[in-house]
Design a protein around this motif. Structure first.
Motif: not given
Length: 72
Positions: A48-53, A13-22
């Motif tokens: 829906a988009i779930v964003a964390t930060g 259920q999660c797609d972290a492919s756009k997480n580019l790290g730091n």
């Protein structure tokens, strides 16, 4: 909830492919916020988009994009 169920949820259920790290050394916060908006509204076709930060990022984001008169 056991750890195997949590792993299953993340894998299906999660797609972290756009997480580019730091964040990169070059660029600035406004450029990163604009890139996030482009990804969220132009690249994704999702309900829906779930964003964390970090809370500072969210504070800066909403200060930038919400009108100053917005009551929250």
């Amino acid at each position: 909830m056991d750890s195997e169920r949590v792993k299953e949820i993340y894998n299906t259920q999660c797609d972290a492919s756009k997480n580019l790290g730091n964040k990169p050394l070059k660029g600035n916060g406004l450029q990163r916020m604009e890139k996030f908006c482009y990804m969220a509204f132009e690249e994704f076709d999702a309900d829906a988009i779930v964003a964390t930060g970090h809370s500072y990022w969210f504070r800066a984001f909403f200060q930038t994009y919400l009108p100053k008169s917005f009551d929250h």
